[in-house]
Scaffold this motif. Structure first.
Motif, PDB file in Angstrom:
ATOM      1  N   LYS A  53      -7.556   0.164  -1.855  1.00  0.00           N
ATOM      2  CA  LYS A  53      -7.331  -0.647  -0.651  1.00  0.00           C
ATOM      3  C   LYS A  53      -8.414  -1.697  -0.410  1.00  0.00           C
ATOM      4  CE  LYS A  53      -4.649   2.938   1.702  1.00  0.00           C
ATOM      5  NZ  LYS A  53      -4.552   3.844   2.853  1.00  0.00           N
TER       6      LYS A  53
ATOM      7  N   ALA B  54      -1.698   3.734  -1.844  1.00  0.00           N
ATOM      8  CA  ALA B  54      -2.845   3.035  -2.408  1.00  0.00           C
ATOM      9  C   ALA B  54      -4.122   3.708  -1.927  1.00  0.00           C
ATOM     10  CB  ALA B  54      -2.831   1.569  -1.985  1.00  0.00           C
TER      11      ALA B  54
ATOM     12  N   ASP C 267      -4.197  -2.239  -7.261  1.00  0.00           N
ATOM     13  CA  ASP C 267      -4.801  -1.050  -6.665  1.00  0.00           C
ATOM     14  C   ASP C 267      -4.585   0.156  -7.575  1.00  0.00           C
ATOM     15  OD1 ASP C 267      -5.816   0.797  -4.646  1.00  0.00           O
ATOM     16  OD2 ASP C 267      -5.195  -0.686  -3.155  1.00  0.00           O
TER      17      ASP C 267
ATOM     18  N   THR D 171       0.817  -1.215   0.000  1.00  0.00           N
ATOM     19  CA  THR D 171       0.000   0.000   0.000  1.00  0.00           C
ATOM     20  C   THR D 171       0.848   1.262   0.000  1.00  0.00           C
ATOM     21  OG1 THR D 171      -0.152  -0.040   2.411  1.00  0.00           O
ATOM     22  CG2 THR D 171      -1.902  -1.157   1.178  1.00  0.00           C
TER      23      THR D 171
END
Length: 445
Positions: A364, A361, A347, A323
């Motif tokens: 998510k 990100a 993502d 992320t």
């Protein structure tokens, strides 16, 4: 003395009532009880760099060596010491469509900066209604689309039709145009060295309402077509086009192929990658290219002064979802203002334009529910993406919406465009596992 010196990091601080990210452009050290560094007597300067629906980026300048208090709406939200020239503070606990007042104060040798206002963006509507069209027979597919306006839409691909006897015509149509009432199918032929050939068109781009590039080697004013000889080694169909005008644009293709057309001449650009380059987008200063190919590293490239800079080209994060870093197969890029958006198999990532791969990100969700391979937007609060199983996702600045009524395991959408309140996605639909039809989804709100 408790102090921490960091460079090119993101520091997360928790205050009494809010969370704040501090992005350090040079160096920042936290407020300490004792310091021997000389105090800056200049007046600190606060400017609003950017806003989204819930965030404001604020730059503090002219305050090197100062102990600073930052206030929002006359309430202190944090204190820190600056040792760098410029520091950007990200306030990410805001409400949409609201004006906030910020001010910085120097603690030692007290002086305040001028108060500035930041108005967050409003959210956009998810309320699209959809219309679906299919084209051709058996082996048809649509690759790319451009929206001039709601009554002037161009789509390129390969559309095969059957004749009156039900026999498939091997000569396909490569262009479909919408006039607000009906679709018209056309064949565009490429003229080179005294002969004509039917062009395989996978890309289209509009520089203006009456200047359109098809495949990078056609130019149209809306009524007629002009061939542009692609007289360089370019061993690929053109997957995507981006440029600032019909005399200055870039094309990207498979096997790392990139070329630049300027003032009547083509120049091949060495990409340094063998990945298939699937998308290209930019502005006057920044041009980004996304690429992926099975069993090859995924690539994110940037064009700087005609030379390719590799931002990402590795397999380390191809199957490792992160992320905080662009990971997964990289399919599409889009940018607005000073933000880059990159969609991957995992993502949608947001980063600054100087990223080395670090990004946030913003979707998510579970990667298996994503599957997006193309994205575009009107602004940071109005982003649309499409991909596998006919899925289309929309981001309104705060929330995501998937249009469940469009999902179909037989559909695959290659490209999406949005302009104002109309968006269009194109691709194909399989029937019976054999027949393939060109597919168009038009959304209006």
């Amino acid at each position: 003395m408790l102090s921490h010196f960091l460079k090119n990091k993101i520091i997360y601080m928790k205050t009494k009532t809010m969370n704040i990210f501090i992005v350090l452009l040079l160096t920042l050290s936290f407020l300490s009880c004792n310091t021997n560094e000389p105090e800056n007597n200049d007046k600190p300067v606060l400017t609003v760099e950017d806003v989204s629906c819930t965030e404001a980026w604020l730059k503090i300048s002219n305050a090197k060596g100062s102990l600073i208090t930052l206030k929002r709406d006359d309430k202190e939200i944090m204190q820190f010491k600056l040792t760098g020239t410029d520091t950007v503070v990200l306030d990410n606990s805001l409400l949409p469509n609201k004006t906030y007042k910020y001010q910085v104060f120097r603690i030692q040798n007290p002086v305040s900066g001028i108060q500035v206002s930041a108005t967050t963006m409003d959210t956009t509507s998810h309320n699209f209604t959809w219309q679906t069209f299919t084209f051709g027979n058996e082996t048809s597919v649509l690759f790319d689309v451009v929206i001039i306006n709601e009554n002037n839409i161009w789509i390129v691909g390969e559309i095969y039709k059957k004749d009156s006897l039900g026999i498939l015509d091997p000569v396909f149509y490569n262009l479909a145009r919408w006039d607000g009432n009906k679709w018209t199918l056309e064949r565009v032929y490429y003229y080179y060295q005294g002969s004509y050939s039917l062009a395989h068109l996978k890309s289209i781009f509009a520089f203006s309402n009456n200047s359109i590039s098809l495949g990078g080697f056609f130019r149209s004013n809306g009524d007629s077509f002009e061939s542009i000889p692609l007289n360089i080694s370019f061993s690929s169909e053109v997957n995507k086009i981006w440029g600032q005008g019909s005399k200055d644009y870039y094309i990207a293709g498979n096997n790392g192929n990139i070329a630049h057309y300027k003032d009547g001449f083509w120049q091949k650009i060495e990409s340094g990658t063998t990945s298939d380059l699937l998308d290209i987008y930019g502005n006057e200063q920044n041009i980004f290219i996304a690429g992926y190919r099975d069993f090859k590293p995924s690539a994110l490239l940037k064009v700087e002064n005609g030379i390719i800079k590799k931002i990402i080209e590795d397999e380390n994060n191809l199957f490792n979802y992160r992320t905080d870093f662009i990971s997964g197969a990289i399919y599409s890029v889009w940018l607005t203002k000073n933000k880059l958006f990159t969609t991957t198999s995992f993502d949608l990532y947001r980063s600054d334009l100087e990223t080395d791969g670090k990004a946030e990100a913003i979707w998510k969700g579970a990667p298996q529910d994503w599957g997006m391979i193309s994205l575009r937007g009107n602004d940071v609060n109005d982003i649309i993406a499409c991909g596998a199983f006919g899925r289309i996702w929309h981001f309104n600045g705060i929330t995501w919406k998937k249009f469940n009524e469009l999902e179909n395991n037989s559909d695959r959408l290659y490209r999406i465009e949005i302009k104002g309140n109309i968006c269009i996605a194109v691709g194909y639909r399989y029937e019976n596992g054999i027949e393939r039809y060109g597919l168009v989804r038009i959304g209006r709100r």
